[in-house]
Design an enzyme around this catalytic site. Structure first.
Site, PDB file in Angstrom:
ATOM      1  N   ARG A 238      -9.261  10.715 -22.089  1.00 61.12           N
ATOM      2  CA  ARG A 238     -10.247   9.332 -22.779  1.00 61.12           C
ATOM      3  C   ARG A 238      -9.870   8.578 -23.117  1.00 61.12           C
ATOM      4  O   ARG A 238      -8.568   8.272 -22.810  1.00 61.12           O
ATOM      5  CB  ARG A 238      -9.521  10.337 -24.065  1.00 61.12           C
ATOM      6  CG  ARG A 238     -10.984  11.600 -24.077  1.00 61.12           C
ATOM      7  CD  ARG A 238     -12.171  11.076 -24.233  1.00 61.12           C
ATOM      8  NE  ARG A 238     -13.120  12.604 -24.008  1.00 61.12           N
ATOM      9  CZ  ARG A 238     -13.775  13.579 -23.654  1.00 61.12           C
ATOM     10  NH1 ARG A 238     -13.372  13.127 -22.347  1.00 61.12           N
ATOM     11  NH2 ARG A 238     -14.255  14.544 -23.842  1.00 61.12           N
ATOM     12  N   GLU A 267     -16.196   3.385 -24.767  1.00 59.90           N
ATOM     13  CA  GLU A 267     -17.790   3.756 -24.128  1.00 59.90           C
ATOM     14  C   GLU A 267     -19.234   3.547 -24.898  1.00 59.90           C
ATOM     15  O   GLU A 267     -18.996   3.654 -26.105  1.00 59.90           O
ATOM     16  CB  GLU A 267     -17.230   5.014 -23.402  1.00 59.90           C
ATOM     17  CG  GLU A 267     -16.737   5.545 -22.977  1.00 59.90           C
ATOM     18  CD  GLU A 267     -16.068   6.884 -21.584  1.00 59.90           C
ATOM     19  OE1 GLU A 267     -17.271   7.519 -21.761  1.00 59.90           O
ATOM     20  OE2 GLU A 267     -15.526   6.916 -21.166  1.00 59.90           O
ATOM     21  N   HIS A 285     -17.642   7.786 -16.261  1.00 63.32           N
ATOM     22  CA  HIS A 285     -16.752   8.639 -16.591  1.00 63.32           C
ATOM     23  C   HIS A 285     -17.696  10.025 -16.296  1.00 63.32           C
ATOM     24  O   HIS A 285     -18.869  11.140 -16.991  1.00 63.32           O
ATOM     25  CB  HIS A 285     -17.731   8.793 -18.629  1.00 63.32           C
ATOM     26  CG  HIS A 285     -16.986   9.976 -18.696  1.00 63.32           C
ATOM     27  ND1 HIS A 285     -16.321   9.820 -20.274  1.00 63.32           N
ATOM     28  CD2 HIS A 285     -16.281  11.301 -19.199  1.00 63.32           C
ATOM     29  CE1 HIS A 285     -16.113  11.363 -20.774  1.00 63.32           C
ATOM     30  NE2 HIS A 285     -15.709  11.727 -19.777  1.00 63.32           N
TER      31      HIS A 285
HETATM   32  C1  DGY Z   1     -15.636  16.839 -20.736  1.00 64.68           C
HETATM   33  O1  DGY Z   1     -15.823  17.502 -20.441  1.00 64.68           O
HETATM   34  O2  DGY Z   1     -14.685  16.030 -22.184  1.00 64.68           O
HETATM   35  C2  DGY Z   1     -16.017  15.293 -20.074  1.00 64.68           C
HETATM   36  O3  DGY Z   1     -15.102  14.344 -20.149  1.00 64.68           O
HETATM   37  C3  DGY Z   1     -17.712  15.659 -19.136  1.00 64.68           C
HETATM   38  O4  DGY Z   1     -17.244  16.087 -18.170  1.00 64.68           O
END
Ligand code: DGY
Length: 325
Positions: A238, A267, A285
């Protein structure tokens, strides 16, 4: 007669929609962008369940606006977009999509590591510009991968999959986490160290922690100062785990050598200066964006939502404490 009214907040792979359509009257946001807040609040009202995305904030405001919704299934493994405590207080079940994206995400972390270390994107740009004048002994020298030290921050499913892939490169693997992962140590030889030690010793650091108050800005100016000047930082977890403005400074001042990022602090925006840096590789992402992974996420999210609507505990329930016993 369809049993439940369900909102799907953005188009997901058809497999998930087909599963839901058997029992649900579906309302799906048709545009290829996240719903605005007011669209989400309005569309959720009157529904029984919502299949939501990591870009949707699932919190008290939404629970108040859509009191009939009795289940939220996240189309993601990360769930920092969901206020789990508030949902549990209201006894609203939540779910996520673990496992199906583990391999795809670890693969992407490696893709970023390779691209960053071996300057693939910079090299590609030179080739496309037509300015390459032929082979040269000092051109595009990058970092060695084979035999290097890999630091894994967060040794859960994806961190472990990242570690397992390092075997072929004869790497020494250090890892840090809130708790030890003895199975990982036994199967891969990874060594548990403090965060500080990992920063000091690693040539490549790959981030695999969830976003929590204690991991926000884990990588900040002080952390970059402790890393090797030749080190690269990879983030497929993240964005806010990294202080992005501090990263821009660290990359610009060569405090560290490079970064490969799939996720961003704000983002879809990027911090000023990031995109202009030659020593960073940027992807939008997309670490879980493979056919198998996204189809799996769609099936999981739909299966979880249907279970919760039936009043059962979802296979990937995030707040089991709401169920008695
Ligand atoms: C998640 O699943 O948390 C990713 O960031 C997106 O697939």
């Amino acid at each position: 007669m369809k049993q439940w009214k369900v909102l799907v907040s953005r188009r997901i792979p058809q497999e998930g929609l087909d599963l839901l359509a058997e029992a649900c009257e579906l309302t799906m946001h048709q545009e290829d962008r996240p719903m605005t807040r007011s669209e989400l609040l309005a569309a959720a009202a009157g529904k029984d369940g919502v299949l939501c995305l990591l870009t949707d904030k699932i919190n008290a405001e939404l629970f108040d606006a859509a009191p009939t919704v009795r289940a939220y299934a996240n189309f993601a493994v990360g769930y920092d977009n969901m206020d789990v405590a508030e949902a549990s207080r209201r006894r609203i079940p939540l779910s996520n999509t673990p496992d199906v994206l583990t391999d795809a995400t670890a693969d992407m972390a490696w893709a970023l590591l390779f691209a960053t270390a071996r300057r693939v994107v910079e090299s590609d740009a030179v080739m496309r510009s037509g300015s390459w004048a032929g082979w040269g002994p000092l051109q595009f020298i990058g970092g060695d991968i084979t035999g290097a030290t890999l630091g894994i921050v967060g040794a859960g499913r994806i961190g472990a999959a990242m570690t397992a892939r390092s075997n072929g490169f004869r790497m020494r693997v250090l890892y840090t986490d809130a708790r030890r992962n003895e199975q990982l140590e036994q199967s891969t030889g990874a060594v548990f160290v403090s965060f500080d030690e990992l920063l000091r010793q690693s040539d490549y650091i790959s981030v695999h922690v969830p976003l929590l108050p204690e991991t926000r800005h884990l990588f900040n100016e002080a952390a970059f100062a402790r890393m090797k000047p030749t080190a690269c930082l990879i983030n497929t977890a993240r964005g806010p785990v990294i202080d992005e403005a501090a990263l821009v400074r660290a990359l610009r001042d060569k405090t560290i050598a490079g970064a490969g990022l799939d996720v961003y602090e704000h983002e879809p925006a990027m911090s000023e200066g990031l995109a202009a840096l030659p020593n960073v590789v940027l992807t939008p992402h997309t670490a879980s964006a493979t056919h198998a992974s996204r189809n799996g996420m769609a099936r999981k999210a739909a299966t979880n939502l249907l279970a919760m609507l039936r009043g059962e505990r979802a296979p990937d329930c995030l707040n089991p404490e709401i169920y008695p016993g």
